[in-house]
Design an enzyme around this catalytic site. Structure first.
Site, PDB file in Angstrom:
ATOM      1  CE  LYS A 112       9.346  43.201  34.727  1.00 48.61           C
ATOM      2  NZ  LYS A 112      10.467  43.540  35.655  1.00 48.61           N
TER       3      LYS A 112
HETATM    4  C1  LIG Z   1      10.232  43.672  37.012  1.00 51.69           C
HETATM    5  C2  LIG Z   1      11.468  43.635  37.825  1.00 51.69           C
HETATM    6  C3  LIG Z   1      11.451  43.277  39.191  1.00 51.69           C
HETATM    7  C4  LIG Z   1      10.172  43.004  39.947  1.00 51.69           C
HETATM    8  O1  LIG Z   1       9.542  41.819  39.548  1.00 51.69           O
HETATM    9  P1  LIG Z   1       8.014  41.544  39.956  1.00 51.69           P
HETATM   10  O2  LIG Z   1       7.669  40.264  39.301  1.00 51.69           O
HETATM   11  O3  LIG Z   1       7.226  42.706  39.412  1.00 51.69           O
HETATM   12  O4  LIG Z   1       7.966  41.500  41.450  1.00 51.69           O
HETATM   13  C5  LIG Z   1      12.671  43.193  39.868  1.00 51.69           C
HETATM   14  N1  LIG Z   1      13.826  43.461  39.252  1.00 51.69           N
HETATM   15  C6  LIG Z   1      13.888  43.840  37.959  1.00 51.69           C
HETATM   16  C7  LIG Z   1      15.213  44.166  37.365  1.00 51.69           C
HETATM   17  C8  LIG Z   1      12.723  43.931  37.192  1.00 51.69           C
HETATM   18  O5  LIG Z   1      12.799  44.298  35.907  1.00 51.69           O
END
Ligand SMILES: *Cc1c(COP(=O)(O)O)cnc(C)c1O
Length: 431
Positions: free
Chosen positions: A107
């Protein structure tokens, strides 16, 4: 480029307004008016381009009406100062490591892009923006880090007491400055409910410009398409059909991958891998979309029962179930299967995966049973150290603590404990 609401009732807005509003007044998600494919020469020569040049070419059409070329280049230079390596785990199976950023989860890129955009827009606006965000763990840290010190933007993070890991809590409570953390006596669903209520609260909306920083926001969501281009650049020379398996929660990351495909990137198939929160795998089996309350798993960033971005995916495939099924498969896996995959990768392949990456690996292997000649890439979305005790217990080994994490281990956590919506509202109005 304008953005329209998928509910089709609100008027079209600029990129800038889509970012500042977060969600359209008719409660629909914003979507770009067009996705123009990049020229074939871009993909023919992609391996000669730096990541920043790839990003400039790919994102230009989505933002150029509101951000100058020089500003976009500056944002990308700030955002892409780490690597996105594809690491081969076994024959025809590779991990795309998205955890080399400041908070060690994927993210970081979306959070930094959105922070830079909002910083730019509020500078020309002189209206302060308040970002309100609920987190089950990783979003909070990435948003706190990305927005730290951005002028004209205040950030308030809600997280569920006792349900995020110690490292995750430190990442979102120790920075200070324009970042505040509210520790909610409740679950992640309770935090999210408070945020949703705030966006409907006239008194709050009159008092401040509120926006959200989850993947509903186009500035958090769209830049994630870059990961897929960076991976393609590294595996293009294999000359095989490329498939991606994405561990999915809110389905923002995989949806961005499909946008990269619409830009012309050759991808044969996408796999959305989930934990037991299987709303989308069930939909792909039955054609019936039946959202459920989320249940807790060891891959907690994917504990989502009603993924907000799935509507964007359906839209990208003309809301046609047959077209969708040709391009996307979706499978769910239990915690037991996830741990077995982590053990197998460690013992047989000497690769340590976190629980989310392991779910992605399982999805890939399941699809490859019938498509063995494809080159499969699973997205490794978090560094294993972020899920320290589960990983150490599962693979029976000690992990080294990287510098990014070590840095927050000894800082003092600062948060306000709350249990009701009105306590949150009072905090927003008085700070
Ligand atoms: C947020 C997250 C996900 C999921 O991603 P999305 O875009 O919400 O499908 C998967 N793995 C980790 C480690 C995350 O932080």
């Amino acid at each position: 480029m304008k953005y329209y609401s998928l509910n089709k009732k609100a008027t079209k807005v600029s990129f800038k307004d889509a970012v500042i509003k977060g969600i359209a007044p008719d409660r629909g998600l914003y979507f770009p008016e067009r996705i123009d494919p990049l020229p074939a020469s871009f993909f023919d020569h992609i391996e000669e381009l730096s990541n920043q040049e790839i990003a400039f070419n790919a994102l230009y059409q989505f933002v150029s009406a509101d951000i100058s070329n020089a500003e976009l280049r500056a944002i990308l230079a700030d955002m892409l100062d780490f690597n996105f390596p594809v690491v081969e785990v076994e024959s025809n199976v590779a991990s795309l490591e998205l955890f080399h950023g400041p908070t060690m989860a994927f993210k970081d890129v979306g959070a930094r892009f959105m922070a830079n955009c909002l910083g730019l827009f509020s500078k020309n606006n002189d209206a302060e923006v308040t970002v309100l965000v609920a987190t089950s763990g990783d979003t909070g840290g990435a948003v706190a880090n990305g927005f730290l010190g951005v002028e004209g933007v205040k950030v308030v993070i809600l997280y569920p007491s006792g349900k995020v890991s110690d490292i995750q809590e430190r990442q979102l409570t120790t920075l200070g400055q324009n970042i505040s953390a509210l520790k909610v006596d409740g679950t992640f669903d309770d935090c999210q409910k408070m945020v949703k209520t705030a966006f409907l609260d006239k008194e709050l909306l009159n008092a401040m410009q509120l926006t959200s920083a989850n993947s509903i926001n186009v500035a958090r969501w769209l830049p994630q398409l870059l990961y897929f281009l960076f991976a393609y650049k590294q595996v293009k020379s294999k000359n095989k059909d490329i498939i991606f398996s994405v561990p999915s929660g809110n389905f923002g990351n995989i949806c961005a991958g499909i946008v990269a495909q619409k830009l012309g990137m050759p991808v044969k198939h996408f796999i959305a891998a989930t934990n037991k929160n299987n709303t989308v795998p069930e939909f792909m089996k039955t054609g019936v979309y039946n959202p459920k309350p989320s249940s807790a798993t060891i891959s907690n960033a994917m504990d989502v029962g009603d993924p907000s971005n799935f509507i964007r995916i359906r839209h990208l495939f003309q809301n046609d179930f047959d077209i969708l099924s040709k391009n996307l498969s979706s499978y769910a896996f239990s915690d037991e299967e996830t741990k077995l995959a982590m053990k197998y990768m460690f013992e047989e392949k000497h690769y340590i995966a976190d629980p989310h990456g392991a779910v992605g690996y399982l999805g890939l292997k399941k699809y490859q049973k019938n498509h063995s000649d494809s080159y499969g890439i699973f997205l490794e979305t978090a560094h294993p150290v972020k899920f320290l005790s589960i990983v150490e217990d599962t693979v029976s080994t000690k992990l080294a603590i990287p510098a990014q994490i070590e840095k927050v281990m000894h800082k003092k956590k600062r948060f306000l404990k709350i249990s009701t919506y009105n306590e949150m509202k009072a905090f927003l109005l008085n700070n």
